[in-house]
Each structure stands twice: as C-alpha cells, then as structure tokens.
Design a protein around this motif. Structure first.
Motif, short mmCIF file in Angstrom:
data_model
loop_
_atom_site.label_atom_id
_atom_site.label_comp_id
_atom_site.label_asym_id
_atom_site.label_seq_id
_atom_site.Cartn_x
_atom_site.Cartn_y
_atom_site.Cartn_z
N ASP A 168 0.84 -1.20 0.00
CA ASP A 168 0.00 0.00 0.00
C ASP A 168 0.87 1.26 0.00
O ASP A 168 0.57 2.22 -0.72
CB ASP A 168 -0.93 -0.02 1.23
N TYR A 169 1.97 1.26 0.78
CA TYR A 169 2.90 2.39 0.80
C TYR A 169 3.51 2.61 -0.59
O TYR A 169 3.61 3.72 -1.08
CB TYR A 169 4.02 2.20 1.82
N ARG A 170 3.93 1.50 -1.20
CA ARG A 170 4.54 1.60 -2.54
C ARG A 170 3.56 2.18 -3.55
O ARG A 170 3.93 3.02 -4.37
CB ARG A 170 5.00 0.22 -3.01
N GLU A 171 2.32 1.69 -3.50
CA GLU A 171 1.30 2.16 -4.45
C GLU A 171 0.96 3.62 -4.25
O GLU A 171 0.58 4.32 -5.18
CB GLU A 171 0.04 1.30 -4.35
N SER A 172 1.11 4.11 -3.01
CA SER A 172 0.82 5.52 -2.75
C SER A 172 2.03 6.40 -3.05
O SER A 172 1.98 7.61 -2.81
CB SER A 172 0.33 5.73 -1.32
N GLY A 173 3.14 5.81 -3.55
CA GLY A 173 4.29 6.59 -3.96
C GLY A 173 5.34 6.78 -2.90
O GLY A 173 6.31 7.51 -3.11
N ALA A 174 5.22 6.16 -1.75
CA ALA A 174 6.21 6.30 -0.69
C ALA A 174 7.49 5.54 -1.05
O ALA A 174 7.44 4.53 -1.73
CB ALA A 174 5.65 5.76 0.63
N THR A 175 8.61 6.07 -0.64
CA THR A 175 9.88 5.39 -0.86
C THR A 175 10.26 4.68 0.45
O THR A 175 10.28 5.32 1.50
CB THR A 175 11.00 6.38 -1.23
#
Length: 178
Positions: A168-175
C-alpha cells in the motif's frame, strides 16, 4: 485420594528433563513426597515407571543398605537430593547412575553416600500403562503442537498484513528505506 493417584497428579506438574546413563539418553521426570515417589522415564521408544510408597522404600532400603538405619523420610529426601540435580543437568560428583534394560523393564542403579556410608538404590521400572503414557507424554506433545501451529498461523497472518501495508505504501508513492 489414593497414594499413587496423588503422586501421579503431582508428577503431571513436573517438567521432562534429558538425562544420560552411559551411552543411553532418556527423558525423565520424578516426584518425591513424604508418602513415596513416582518416576517416569522414556527413551522415546518405550516408557517405564515406578511408584513406591514409604513402606516399599523402607523395605528396599533395608535390603540394599544393610549398614544404614535411617528413617524412610531421610531416604526419600536423600533420593530427591540425588535425582533433582541430575534432572537439572548437574549430577553430583560423588553419585554414580547406571541403567539396565530387560524385556520386563528398566532398572536404574544409584550409588552415593549417606552419612559417610555407601548408599545404594535401585529404581525398578516396569512398562508404563498406556493411559499414563498418554497423560504424561502424548497429550502434552499434541497440545504443544496445536499451540505452535496456532502461533505459526498468527505469524503468517501478521506477515501478510505487513506485506499488504508495504504494498500500500509503494502504491501511494512512498519510498521505503529497506
């Protein structure tokens, strides 16, 4: 409650311990009381036990230790003081243990000192009844296995939740740093 039932109930609370006699490895547990003792020992292919009341302990002590005249409670206390360190992995330096297997059972020989005199003891173990094996070995192992399976399932569930959070973090653009 009958003598052997009382001791066996107390034995249920005792942990199994790994012990070696010569080249042979065993699991054992024992319970001593003023009324006698009960010993359960297994090589994981057979299970043996001995239950002895104070009268039997007194009789055997007279046969094995003719020079010693000590109260039965002292014999039981001395046996406890010999066996408990053994089960804790710290056998006494002046105590020797050996065992002999036969088709009829297992004999555990103990040689030590009591009041400066040689002290001998033999545990005369016979095959344990199936109910005793089930109550002391099989049931606890199955229960522990079930508990461990539940813990594994909980850990798998937690890992899947964490994987979903990371995705979910990856999909929201978080590194992510790791």
């Amino acid at each position: 409650m009958e003598f052997s039932e009382e001791l066996e109930s107390s034995l249920l609370t005792q942990p199994w311990a790994s012990v070696c006699f010569g080249e042979s490895s065993f699991l054992a547990k024992v319970c001593f009381r003023d009324i006698g003792y009960i010993l359960l020992i297994s090589d994981l292919s057979s299970v043996w036990y001995e239950s002895a009341d104070a009268e039997a302990v007194g009789q055997r002590s007279k046969e094995l230790n003719k020079r010693l005249t000590v109260q039965v409670s002292s014999f039981l206390n001395h046996l406890c003081n010999l066996m408990c360190p053994l089960l804790a992995g710290q056998p006494g330096a002046t105590t020797a243990f050996s065992c002999h297997r036969s088709p009829s059972g297992l004999r555990l020989h103990v040689k030590s000192e009591l009041s400066g005199l040689p002290f001998y003891w033999e545990f005369h173990c016979c095959p344990a009844p199936l109910e005793m094996v089930f109550r002391h070995l099989v049931r606890p192992l199955i229960q522990m296995n079930l508990v461990l399976q539940c813990q594994v399932q909980e850990l798998i569930s937690l890992l899947l939740q964490k994987d979903a959070e990371i995705e979910d973090y990856r999909e929201s653009g978080a590194t992510l740093s790791r």
